[in-house]
Design an enzyme around this catalytic site. Structure first.
Site, short mmCIF file in Angstrom:
data_model
loop_
_atom_site.label_atom_id
_atom_site.label_comp_id
_atom_site.label_asym_id
_atom_site.label_seq_id
_atom_site.Cartn_x
_atom_site.Cartn_y
_atom_site.Cartn_z
N PHE A 22 -11.14 36.37 1.42
CA PHE A 22 -9.76 36.31 0.92
C PHE A 22 -9.43 37.67 0.30
O PHE A 22 -10.19 38.19 -0.50
CB PHE A 22 -9.61 35.19 -0.10
CG PHE A 22 -8.19 34.81 -0.38
CD1 PHE A 22 -7.49 34.01 0.51
CD2 PHE A 22 -7.55 35.28 -1.50
CE1 PHE A 22 -6.17 33.67 0.27
CE2 PHE A 22 -6.23 34.95 -1.76
CZ PHE A 22 -5.54 34.14 -0.87
N THR A 80 -11.65 39.94 -4.73
CA THR A 80 -10.40 40.28 -5.39
C THR A 80 -9.61 39.01 -5.64
O THR A 80 -9.37 38.23 -4.71
CB THR A 80 -9.55 41.23 -4.52
OG1 THR A 80 -10.32 42.39 -4.22
CG2 THR A 80 -8.27 41.64 -5.23
N SER A 85 1.68 32.72 -9.55
CA SER A 85 2.58 32.00 -10.45
C SER A 85 1.99 30.70 -10.98
O SER A 85 2.66 29.97 -11.71
CB SER A 85 3.90 31.71 -9.72
OG SER A 85 3.64 30.95 -8.55
N HIS A 88 -4.13 28.72 -11.07
CA HIS A 88 -5.26 28.81 -10.13
C HIS A 88 -6.06 30.09 -10.36
O HIS A 88 -7.30 30.08 -10.34
CB HIS A 88 -4.73 28.74 -8.69
CG HIS A 88 -5.80 28.76 -7.66
ND1 HIS A 88 -6.07 29.88 -6.91
CD2 HIS A 88 -6.67 27.81 -7.26
CE1 HIS A 88 -7.07 29.61 -6.08
NE2 HIS A 88 -7.45 28.36 -6.27
#
Length: 153
Positions: A22, A80, A85, A88
């Site tokens: 990711f 990374t 928002s 998580h």
């Protein structure tokens, strides 16, 4: 009083590197920086193994498997996590950090925390080799040094 220090010679050392897929466009640069630094300090490329995992949350499990295998002098963890928002980000950062730290303490193998935790993509890019240096390279230096400190004790 003895002063114990570690040198930055990686010749003869073996390294495992766990990298999150990711945000791979950033993590690829961290990985390249780490490998380049290890090789420049004397490690042989065939003494460096890399494992890819889905994300930062999954890094500790594979790091533990590498650390307990007996094959590696150190394990470097790269990833990374960029704030969004939701909360998580906080959960992933906290658990990745706790897990990586726990692996080092449980196994006695140096496990280096190289997971960028940034507020935005610009900060991540800066830390992957543009304005703020390459954190993957810095983690590789840390891995070499701590292995040699432990050998000196």
């Amino acid at each position: 009083m003895a002063k114990i220090t570690g040198n930055l010679v990686a010749t003869g050392l073996k390294f495992g590197i766990v990298t999150a897929r990711f945000n791979d466009f950033i993590n690829d640069k961290l990985l390249s920086g780490a490998i380049d630094t290890l090789v420049r300090h004397g490690a042989y490329e065939n003494d460096i193994d890399t494992a890819w995992v889905p994300g930062a949350f999954e890094i500790p499990l594979v790091a533990k498997k590498m650390a307990t295998s007996g094959k590696y002098d150190a394990v470097i963890c790269l990833g990374t996590v960029i704030s969004g928002s939701t909360t998580h980000y906080d959960y992933v950062c906290n658990e990745a950090a706790k897990g990586i730290g726990a692996v080092a303490l449980e196994t006695g193998v140096p496990v280096i925390f190289g997971v960028l935790t940034t507020e935005n993509i610009e900060q991540a890019i800066e830390r992957a080799g543009t304005k703020a240096g390459n954190k993957g390279s810095e983690c590789a230096l840390g891995a070499i040094e701590i292995v040699n400190v432990l050998k000196a004790i």
